[in-house]
Design an enzyme around this catalytic site. Structure first.
Site, PDB file in Angstrom:
ATOM      1  CG  ASN A  53      -2.044  -1.018   1.125  1.00  0.00           C
ATOM      2  OD1 ASN A  53      -2.249  -1.623   0.074  1.00  0.00           O
ATOM      3  ND2 ASN A  53      -2.752  -1.225   2.210  1.00  0.00           N
ATOM      4  NE  ARG A 380      -8.622  -3.361  -9.279  1.00  0.00           N
ATOM      5  CZ  ARG A 380      -7.672  -2.554  -9.723  1.00  0.00           C
ATOM      6  NH1 ARG A 380      -6.773  -3.038 -10.556  1.00  0.00           N
ATOM      7  NH2 ARG A 380      -7.615  -1.291  -9.345  1.00  0.00           N
ATOM      8  NE  ARG A 410      -3.503   4.331 -10.366  1.00  0.00           N
ATOM      9  CZ  ARG A 410      -4.366   5.157  -9.781  1.00  0.00           C
ATOM     10  NH1 ARG A 410      -4.947   4.822  -8.652  1.00  0.00           N
ATOM     11  NH2 ARG A 410      -4.649   6.314 -10.330  1.00  0.00           N
ATOM     12  CG  HIS A 440     -15.055   1.358 -10.672  1.00  0.00           C
ATOM     13  ND1 HIS A 440     -15.722   1.485  -9.471  1.00  0.00           N
ATOM     14  CD2 HIS A 440     -13.890   0.740 -10.384  1.00  0.00           C
ATOM     15  CE1 HIS A 440     -14.990   0.962  -8.503  1.00  0.00           C
ATOM     16  NE2 HIS A 440     -13.872   0.503  -9.024  1.00  0.00           N
ATOM     17  CE1 TYR A 478      -9.130  -7.801  -2.085  1.00  0.00           C
ATOM     18  CE2 TYR A 478     -10.303  -6.544  -3.738  1.00  0.00           C
ATOM     19  CZ  TYR A 478      -9.118  -6.966  -3.182  1.00  0.00           C
ATOM     20  OH  TYR A 478      -7.929  -6.547  -3.708  1.00  0.00           O
ATOM     21  NE  ARG A 574     -10.340  -0.316   1.950  1.00  0.00           N
ATOM     22  CZ  ARG A 574     -10.307  -0.599   0.641  1.00  0.00           C
ATOM     23  NH1 ARG A 574     -10.965  -1.649   0.202  1.00  0.00           N
ATOM     24  NH2 ARG A 574      -9.659   0.158  -0.207  1.00  0.00           N
ATOM     25  CG  HIS A 602     -13.987  -3.983  -2.395  1.00  0.00           C
ATOM     26  ND1 HIS A 602     -14.758  -4.251  -3.502  1.00  0.00           N
ATOM     27  CD2 HIS A 602     -12.978  -3.184  -2.835  1.00  0.00           C
ATOM     28  CE1 HIS A 602     -14.236  -3.658  -4.562  1.00  0.00           C
ATOM     29  NE2 HIS A 602     -13.162  -3.000  -4.188  1.00  0.00           N
TER      30      HIS A 602
END
Length: 693
Positions: A53, A380, A410, A440, A478, A574, A602
């Protein structure tokens, strides 16, 4: 609304700085590594997560801020830009130093108690030293490329986040040249963690750094080694696609990905005992200032922790107890996916519920001869994706398959490029959405030919909507919600969005779904305003929202105004949160919690009391500028009463009862853990136990 409230605007609203809030989240993750009530190997994983991170923080956020400062940005957070930058760098260094302290002083000693040893050179036995020297000379030495720095050998390119040594030397080489400095890059194809032969059955490991330090004289024969120091550089990882010059996004992105390792440097990590003249040399070559130097007493490549875990026996007390992931009984007993979804919407709460029903849904659709069209978004999905293979199978079965692939996801760009090519080769129609707007939203639409009671043929739509990604690995790690539905208005809106993305765009006429960049923020503001009007009329106003980040000043302003008028607001955020809760006269009716646990939180869920009607939405969007104005996002209302109540309970109310949650102090911007650190008092543990009952 009183005059005092009308003065509150998105331009003047008090906010917590985004970069500071992101780093505060890393502190909360790091607290997991310190928590002795968690299994030891899981604590190691949290160390690795923080490292990853922090890397991304520098590659993206700090790189972006440095560009803005260099372009003339003068003030941030009522500080000069240079003062702000120094404070953020000091914050990041503090976290990094604490990370090393926990690893070396707490976790390594605990590993030793479990007969797991990470040995330095002085800890090797004579037999191990001999074994390692043979390994070094046979398998490592031939692939090293040391580079002496002189007029003929300028400073080499150092790739992003690679491990390297700078070597302080004395002497002359075979050509009589005086050599005082060399760079030794460590090839990425060499193992960084090596298991040692151990006669007593212990797990004994060592690092490639220790091996190089032990045998470096063989790399620089005839030269005196004065010192050997590890360093690592982090580079700007932004991808730059010029819209004016763009003709083919696929090709442009492939070219740009090759340049990612060549972005300008933003951080230099090095051992603190490195001599000042070598630090100065590295800073000069990377065009960095002394403030960009991150020196630590200890140095370890935490990205290699997963390699340590590969060698360690997974004893039950060292890891989390594997969870029994659930499948709804009605799904297990189904005749087929379509009749089951027709009977009632199906809700899945991952990772407590398996992702398998989503895979089953697409598998049955790909093989069903009455299915005419399959449409899907891909943000993803992973390198090895069963869902992508099912899309290929559907195309081979003669289905019309359309996929919206987001090439700019990304750090997943290369994976998505690869899948786009593979899907195109299978005859699937691929579109890349709308340039400048990341797709997204997580949507899967199936259009099937069916017959009504009169025997007449018609087309019926079925959909999957998720708060997460179509990545089966992430669905085990997640927390997310999935909804399988055939609701006519919802599926009609999703169908319209797909057509909007794949053909000439027009503003969709959305009656139920919120979609960015069109009606999303307006509908959200309308829901907040309804709660305000209810409180003004003397009735109850209540909002609960759960997401990954809250940064948009327009929404924060609306929430502040709602709080001042008496609307009760609970936020479960979060990560980064710019809103300051609990400030008298501003946000005393707002509470902000952050849950950090075994699974990555998530889910995006929004709730509005709405005069007792209880509006609840599943969404792909956080409340950030990019989600409202620069992405394709959706929020879907929950119509099924049973499902809505389950989402409100499991997804929101139980989170508010989590005793391990972190509470944000709006005055200081710091987080404090609510009650205790026992993971058995967390919402995640509660949900695991519910699936067992």
């Amino acid at each position: 609304m009183d005059a005092s409230l009308t003065m509150l605007t998105p331009h003047t609203v008090p906010l917590i700085n985004r970069e500071r809030s992101i780093l505060a989240f890393q502190e909360r993750v790091l607290a997991q590594a310190k928590n002795s009530m968690l299994p030891l190997l899981e604590r190691l994983k949290f160390i690795a997560i923080v490292s990853s991170n922090i890397d991304e923080f520098f590659e993206v956020r700090m790189a972006n801020m440095q560009e803005q400062i260099q372009s003339g940005l003068e003030r941030i957070e009522n500080q000069s830009a240079s003062e702000w930058r120094l404070s953020i760098q000091a914050y990041a260094l503090k976290i990094t130093q604490e990370q090393h302290q926990i690893f070396f002083n707490e976790l390594l000693p605990e590993l030793k108690k479990e007969n797991i040893h990470v040995l330095s050179q002085q800890d090797w036995s004579a037999e191990q030293h001999h074994w390692l020297y043979h390994l070094f000379t046979q398998n490592m030495l031939p692939v090293f490329t040391p580079i002496a720095l002189d007029l003929a050998h300028p400073f080499p390119h150092i790739t992003n986040k690679s491990l390297n040594f700078i070597v302080d030397l004395k002497g002359t080489d075979a050509y009589g040249r005086n050599i005082d400095t060399a760079i030794l890059p460590i090839p990425e194809n060499l193992p960084h963690i090596i298991e040692l032969p151990s006669p007593n059955g212990e797990t004994q490991l060592t690092t490639i750094q220790a091996i190089i330090e032990a045998f470096v004289a063989d790399i620089f024969p005839s030269l005196e080694i004065l010192g050997l120091y590890q360093f690592r550089v982090t580079r700007n990882s932004h991808l730059y696609i010029d819209k004016e010059e763009l003709t083919n996004l696929h090709q442009a992105l492939r070219g740009e990905l090759k340049q990612r390792s060549f972005g300008h440097a933003v951080r230099l990590e090095i051992e603190c005992n490195c001599p000042s003249h070598l630090k100065a040399l590295l800073l000069k070559e990377f065009e960095l200032s002394s403030e960009d130097l991150y020196a630590t007493q200890y140095h370890f490549d935490f990205s290699q922790i997963h390699n340590i875990l590969e060698y360690v026996e997974r004893k039950p007390h060292l890891i989390f107890t594997p969870i029994k992931r659930h499948i709804p009984k009605r799904w297990e007993n189904r005749i087929d996916a379509f009749s089951e979804i027709n009977a009632q919407d199906i809700l899945l709460h991952h990772p407590y519920d398996r992702f398998l029903p989503v895979v089953d849904f697409l598998r049955e659709a790909s093989n069903d001869p009455t299915v005419r069209v399959i449409r899907m978004t891909v943000y993803r999905t992973g390198d090895d994706s069963e869902l992508m293979e099912l899309l290929v199978n559907a195309a081979r079965q003669g289905k019309e398959v359309n996929v919206v692939v987001e090439l700019m996801a990304r750090f997943d760009e290369a994976t998505n490029l690869s899948w786009a090519s593979r899907l195109e080769d299978a005859g699937i129609k691929i579109v890349y959405g709308v340039f400048g707007y990341k797709t997204h939203a997580k949507m899967l639409l199936v259009i099937r030919e069916e017959k009504n009671l009169k025997g007449e043929t018609y087309l019926r739509r079925y959909a999957h909507i998720g708060t997460g990604n179509y990545h089966q690995g992430n669905a085990r790690l997640y927390t997310d919600f999935s909804l399988l539905t055939s609701h006519k208005e919802v599926t009609a809106s999703i169908s319209e969005i797909f057509l909007n993305l794949s053909s000439l765009a027009k503003i969709p006429s959305l009656s139920t779904i919120w979609q960015s960049p069109f009606n999303f923020i307006d509908r959200l503001l309308e829901e907040i305003e309804f709660e305000i009007q209810e409180v003004k009329a003397g009735r109850k106003g209540y909002i609960i929202a759960r997401m990954n980040a809250l940064m948009e000043p327009i929404i924060i302003t609306a929430l502040y105004n709602a709080s001042q008028l008496g609307v009760q607001i609970d936020l479960i955020i979060r990560g980064a949160c710019a809103l300051k809760p609990g400030i008298p006269g501003l946000s005393e009716n707002i509470r902000v919690r952050s849950i950090v646990g075994r699974f990555l939180e998530h889910s995006r869920v929004y709730y509005f009391y709405h005069a007792g009607k209880e509006h609840a939405y599943l969404s792909s969007a956080d409340w950030m500028n990019r989600n409202f104005f620069r992405r394709i996002e959706i929020a879907v209302p929950l119509y099924d009463k049973e499902i809505k109540q389950k989402v409100i309970e499991e997804g929101l109310l139980w989170c508010l009862e989590d005793q391990t949650a972190w509470c944000l102090d709006g005055t200081t911007g710091h987080y404090k853990q609510a009650y205790n650190i026992n993971p058995e008092t967390s919402v995640q543990y509660r949900l695991i136990q519910k699936r067992l009952s």
